[in-house]
Design a protein around this motif. Structure first.
Motif, PDB file in Angstrom:
ATOM      1  N   ASN A   1       0.850  -1.192   0.000  1.00 12.30           N
ATOM      2  CA  ASN A   1       0.000   0.000   0.000  1.00 12.30           C
ATOM      3  C   ASN A   1       0.883   1.238   0.000  1.00 12.30           C
ATOM      4  OD1 ASN A   1      -0.343  -1.345   2.854  1.00 12.30           O
ATOM      5  ND2 ASN A   1      -0.860   0.749   3.331  1.00 12.30           N
ATOM      6  N   ASP A   2       0.720   2.182   0.900  1.00  9.57           N
ATOM      7  CA  ASP A   2       1.315   3.519   0.758  1.00  9.57           C
ATOM      8  C   ASP A   2       2.791   3.569   0.343  1.00  9.57           C
ATOM      9  OD1 ASP A   2      -0.960   3.597   2.299  1.00  9.57           O
ATOM     10  OD2 ASP A   2      -0.043   4.601   3.998  1.00  9.57           O
TER      11      ASP A   2
ATOM     12  N   GLN B   1       4.654   0.407   2.085  1.00  7.14           N
ATOM     13  CA  GLN B   1       3.960  -0.482   3.003  1.00  7.14           C
ATOM     14  C   GLN B   1       3.832  -1.840   2.334  1.00  7.14           C
ATOM     15  OE1 GLN B   1       2.247   0.328   6.451  1.00  7.14           O
ATOM     16  NE2 GLN B   1       4.309   1.077   6.016  1.00  7.14           N
TER      17      GLN B   1
ATOM     18  N   TRP C   1      -3.257  -7.096   3.181  1.00  5.36           N
ATOM     19  CA  TRP C   1      -2.655  -6.255   4.214  1.00  5.36           C
ATOM     20  C   TRP C   1      -2.305  -7.093   5.450  1.00  5.36           C
ATOM     21  CZ3 TRP C   1      -3.286  -4.557   9.242  1.00  5.36           C
ATOM     22  CH2 TRP C   1      -2.625  -3.370   9.580  1.00  5.36           C
TER      23      TRP C   1
ATOM     24  N   MET D   1       2.871  -5.507   8.499  1.00  2.66           N
ATOM     25  CA  MET D   1       3.330  -4.342   7.748  1.00  2.66           C
ATOM     26  C   MET D   1       4.786  -3.992   8.028  1.00  2.66           C
ATOM     27  SD  MET D   1       0.873  -4.235   5.883  1.00  2.66           S
ATOM     28  CE  MET D   1       1.576  -3.027   4.787  1.00  2.66           C
TER      29      MET D   1
ATOM     30  N   PHE E   1       4.545   1.110  10.170  1.00  2.49           N
ATOM     31  CA  PHE E   1       3.567   1.840   9.368  1.00  2.49           C
ATOM     32  C   PHE E   1       4.259   2.962   8.591  1.00  2.49           C
ATOM     33  CE2 PHE E   1      -0.907   0.979  11.358  1.00  2.49           C
ATOM     34  CZ  PHE E   1      -0.758  -0.364  11.107  1.00  2.49           C
ATOM     35  N   SER E   2       3.435   3.769   7.917  1.00  3.99           N
ATOM     36  CA  SER E   2       3.960   4.747   6.963  1.00  3.99           C
ATOM     37  C   SER E   2       4.818   5.833   7.602  1.00  3.99           C
ATOM     38  CB  SER E   2       2.802   5.387   6.200  1.00  3.99           C
ATOM     39  OG  SER E   2       2.302   4.450   5.278  1.00  3.99           O
TER      40      SER E   2
ATOM     41  N   ARG F   1      -0.012   8.928  13.516  1.00  3.72           N
ATOM     42  CA  ARG F   1       0.846   8.213  12.559  1.00  3.72           C
ATOM     43  C   ARG F   1       1.241   9.039  11.334  1.00  3.72           C
ATOM     44  NH1 ARG F   1      -4.202   5.606  12.536  1.00  3.72           N
ATOM     45  NH2 ARG F   1      -5.386   5.778  10.595  1.00  3.72           N
ATOM     46  N   ASP F   2       2.050   8.370  10.512  1.00  3.18           N
ATOM     47  CA  ASP F   2       2.442   8.799   9.164  1.00  3.18           C
ATOM     48  C   ASP F   2       3.302  10.059   9.140  1.00  3.18           C
ATOM     49  OD1 ASP F   2       0.818   6.654   8.606  1.00  3.18           O
ATOM     50  OD2 ASP F   2      -0.887   7.844   7.927  1.00  3.18           O
TER      51      ASP F   2
ATOM     52  N   GLU G   1      -4.956  10.798   7.060  1.00  2.00           N
ATOM     53  CA  GLU G   1      -3.741   9.979   7.053  1.00  2.00           C
ATOM     54  C   GLU G   1      -2.694  10.614   6.131  1.00  2.00           C
ATOM     55  OE1 GLU G   1      -5.397   5.523   7.966  1.00  2.00           O
ATOM     56  OE2 GLU G   1      -5.447   6.078   5.869  1.00  2.00           O
ATOM     57  N   CYS G   2      -1.466  10.157   6.266  1.00  2.00           N
ATOM     58  CA  CYS G   2      -0.380  10.436   5.322  1.00  2.00           C
ATOM     59  C   CYS G   2      -0.267  11.894   4.860  1.00  2.00           C
ATOM     60  CB  CYS G   2      -0.521   9.535   4.102  1.00  2.00           C
ATOM     61  SG  CYS G   2      -0.405   7.806   4.518  1.00  2.00           S
TER      62      CYS G   2
ATOM     63  N   TYR H   1      -4.157   7.261  -3.598  1.00  2.00           N
ATOM     64  CA  TYR H   1      -4.224   7.468  -2.152  1.00  2.00           C
ATOM     65  C   TYR H   1      -2.830   7.579  -1.540  1.00  2.00           C
ATOM     66  CZ  TYR H   1      -5.976   7.299   2.576  1.00  2.00           C
ATOM     67  OH  TYR H   1      -6.281   7.640   3.870  1.00  2.00           O
TER      68      TYR H   1
ATOM     69  N   TRP I   1      -8.967   1.835  -0.351  1.00  3.19           N
ATOM     70  CA  TRP I   1      -9.225   0.931   0.778  1.00  3.19           C
ATOM     71  C   TRP I   1     -10.576   0.244   0.687  1.00  3.19           C
ATOM     72  CZ3 TRP I   1      -5.683  -1.415   2.993  1.00  3.19           C
ATOM     73  CH2 TRP I   1      -4.480  -0.806   3.357  1.00  3.19           C
TER      74      TRP I   1
HETATM   75  C1  FRU Z   1      -2.857   4.646   4.930  1.00  2.00           C
HETATM   76  C2  FRU Z   1      -2.500   3.864   6.175  1.00  2.00           C
HETATM   77  C3  FRU Z   1      -1.605   4.689   7.072  1.00  2.00           C
HETATM   78  C4  FRU Z   1      -0.868   3.639   7.844  1.00  2.00           C
HETATM   79  C5  FRU Z   1      -0.691   2.553   6.826  1.00  2.00           C
HETATM   80  C6  FRU Z   1      -0.713   1.176   7.382  1.00  2.00           C
HETATM   81  O1  FRU Z   1      -3.214   3.852   3.855  1.00  2.00           O
HETATM   82  O2  FRU Z   1      -3.676   3.466   6.849  1.00  2.00           O
HETATM   83  O3  FRU Z   1      -2.295   5.627   7.871  1.00  2.00           O
HETATM   84  O4  FRU Z   1       0.360   4.115   8.333  1.00  2.00           O
HETATM   85  O5  FRU Z   1      -1.745   2.705   5.899  1.00  2.00           O
HETATM   86  O6  FRU Z   1      -0.420   0.230   6.392  1.00  2.00           O
END
Ligand code: FRU
Length: 457
Positions: A21-22, A38, A46, A49, A78-79, A149-150, A203-204, A273, A295
């Motif tokens: 993912n990210d 990710q 998923w 991670m 995570f990210s 996060r992120d 997020e992010c 995203y 998602w």
């Molecule tokens: C965004 C997210 C982030 C998190 C990551 C986990 O897609 O939910 O907020 O760090 O993915 O995989």
């Protein structure tokens, strides 16, 4: 025969045989672009991670490397982002060495009935990104939150500057700004939000300066992903333009409108995203990558052995448009030799009575198709993937996505459509509007049929 589930995108990064993912830790260093991501190193959905790793020298062909920061029993990785600690502020580098430092979210599992905490942690590399070591003083920023996060970190100012971290209080829909002299000790500077699209968690985030095209002026752009609540449904990415003084972000255009069409979106399609930008790119270029999925259905898309892809790398600029509105314009980095992709570069009328239909197909029957409609009267573009092949793997997948076309006072609109196996990216109106969409036809889309009707309005 080649089905979309066996045709791998050429210029959109995919992991060899696992889930991603990210994009994380986007960084240019010594001639190499690093794309961390990710990653579930042992599955195609998923989980577990970790930070996967890929490198490129041209931004279109990527080589997957060994997993950079693997999940452990104590934390998922995570990210986050990565920096070059040129001044050795964290002290990780020995004489003659330069440390690359990754700032990631350490997501701890719930333990003995206590909720899992998300805190910010460091890992560093002393061999230009090949191998990574966790900092023994982790975590470096723990506020006892389960939704923090992120972190995106960058250096602000010159020799007397400081590190800035933008992160999210995800469920509070707030971006938080921290500062640090050394990547280890962090002080809260300010908070921003909730604001504009708040229909999901934030997020992010990302924050960076961009010159206003054709001027000497600079503005700061704050990127905020949210899930769900994006304009096309599910997860997507909005942005704010404003000013930043090293601790506080002040937006210049905030609307009270609750219509998402009045907000600024980095993309109006279903599949863009967690987009963030590279640190340290030469010549002040600002390059971004998004995750080309959503998602709503990401864990179920019919590809294999990989699942999910990154977007193309997009170069972005800040442009003054009608009504003095500052907007991001994007253009994809394409391979010099475009034969692995199908690229359609065209101009269509955008006058009040004109309606153009563009149909992407993979065979003569045209039964499976992606239909793009440009309505000059409404000044809109829609993208219909309800007949695009495999659509029933998830009820949220078949969609008709809509975007307003930029007000450019022109009677035509330029379109760049890039088709790369199961991903279509559309850039309209000098890249002021983009739509990224996944499609899973039986025969990959290679042809574009076009028809314009000049009706009465
Ligand atoms: C965004 C997210 C982030 C998190 C990551 C986990 O897609 O939910 O907020 O760090 O993915 O995989």
């Amino acid at each position: 025969t080649a089905t979309p589930s066996s045709v791998r995108p050429a210029a959109h990064f995919t992991a060899r045989s696992t889930w991603l993912n990210d994009p994380n830790g986007l960084l240019y260093h010594e001639g190499v672009y690093h794309l961390f991501f990710q990653n579930n190193p042992s599955g195609d959905t998923w989980g577990n991670m970790s930070w996967g790793h890929a490198t490129s020298t041209d931004l279109v062909s990527w080589q997957e490397q060994a997993v950079a920061i693997p999940a452990t029993a104590e934390e998922m990785v995570f990210s986050g982002s990565a920096v070059v600690d040129t001044r050795n502020t964290a002290g990780f580098a020995g004489p003659g060495q330069t440390a690359l430092v990754a700032i990631y979210t350490s997501a701890r599992p719930p333990l003995d009935g206590a909720p899992g905490i998300q805190a910010q942690a460091l890992a560093f590399s002393l061999d230009a990104g090949n191998t990574w070591t966790r900092y023994e003083g982790n975590p470096v920023l723990d506020i006892g939150s389960t939704e923090f996060r992120d972190p995106k970190v960058f250096w602000y100012g010159g020799d007397n500057g400081h590190w800035v971290m933008v992160a999210v209080d995800a469920v509070d829909r707030r971006v938080v700004f921290y500062t640090s002299p050394n990547l280890i000790d962090w002080t809260l500077g300010s908070r921003f939000g909730p604001c504009h699209a708040v229909g999901g968690v934030w997020e992010c985030p990302d924050l960076f300066p961009l010159p206003i095209k054709g001027t000497q002026e600079t503005r700061w752009v704050l990127i905020v992903s949210l899930n769900p609540g994006a304009i096309a449904g599910g997860s997507g990415t909005q942005y704010f333009v404003g000013d930043f003084d090293g601790t506080t972000f002040i937006p210049t255009r905030i609307t009270e409108s609750t219509d998402p069409a009045d907000y600024d979106w980095l993309d109006y399609g279903r599949d863009y995203y967690a987009a963030v930008s590279f640190n340290n790119v030469p010549d002040d270029r600002r390059l971004m990558i998004g995750w080309a999925s959503n998602w709503d259905y990401a864990n179920e898309t019919p590809t294999g052995p990989w699942r999910s892809a990154m977007s193309l790398v997009r170069e972005i600029e800040l442009v003054r448009t009608a009504g003095d509105r500052l907007r991001i314009a994007q253009s994809p980095i394409l391979p010099p030799e475009q034969s692995p992709l199908h690229v359609f570069d065209l101009t269509v009328p955008c006058t009040p009575g004109a309606r153009t239909t563009l149909v992407l197909t993979g065979d003569d029957s045209g039964v499976e198709r992606l239909t793009i409609t440009i309505d000059g009267g409404e000044r809109s573009i829609t993208c219909d993937r309800t007949q695009s092949g495999a659509v029933d793997f998830h009820p949220a997948f078949p969609s008709v996505d809509w975007a307003p076309l930029p007000d450019q006072n022109t009677e035509e609109i330029d379109l760049l459509i890039v088709v790369d196996a199961h991903i279509v990216e559309i850039y309209a109106g000098k890249g002021l509007v983009t739509l990224a969409e996944q499609v899973f036809p039986t025969a990959p889309f290679t042809r574009l049929h076009r028809e314009t009707i000049h009706g009465q309005k």
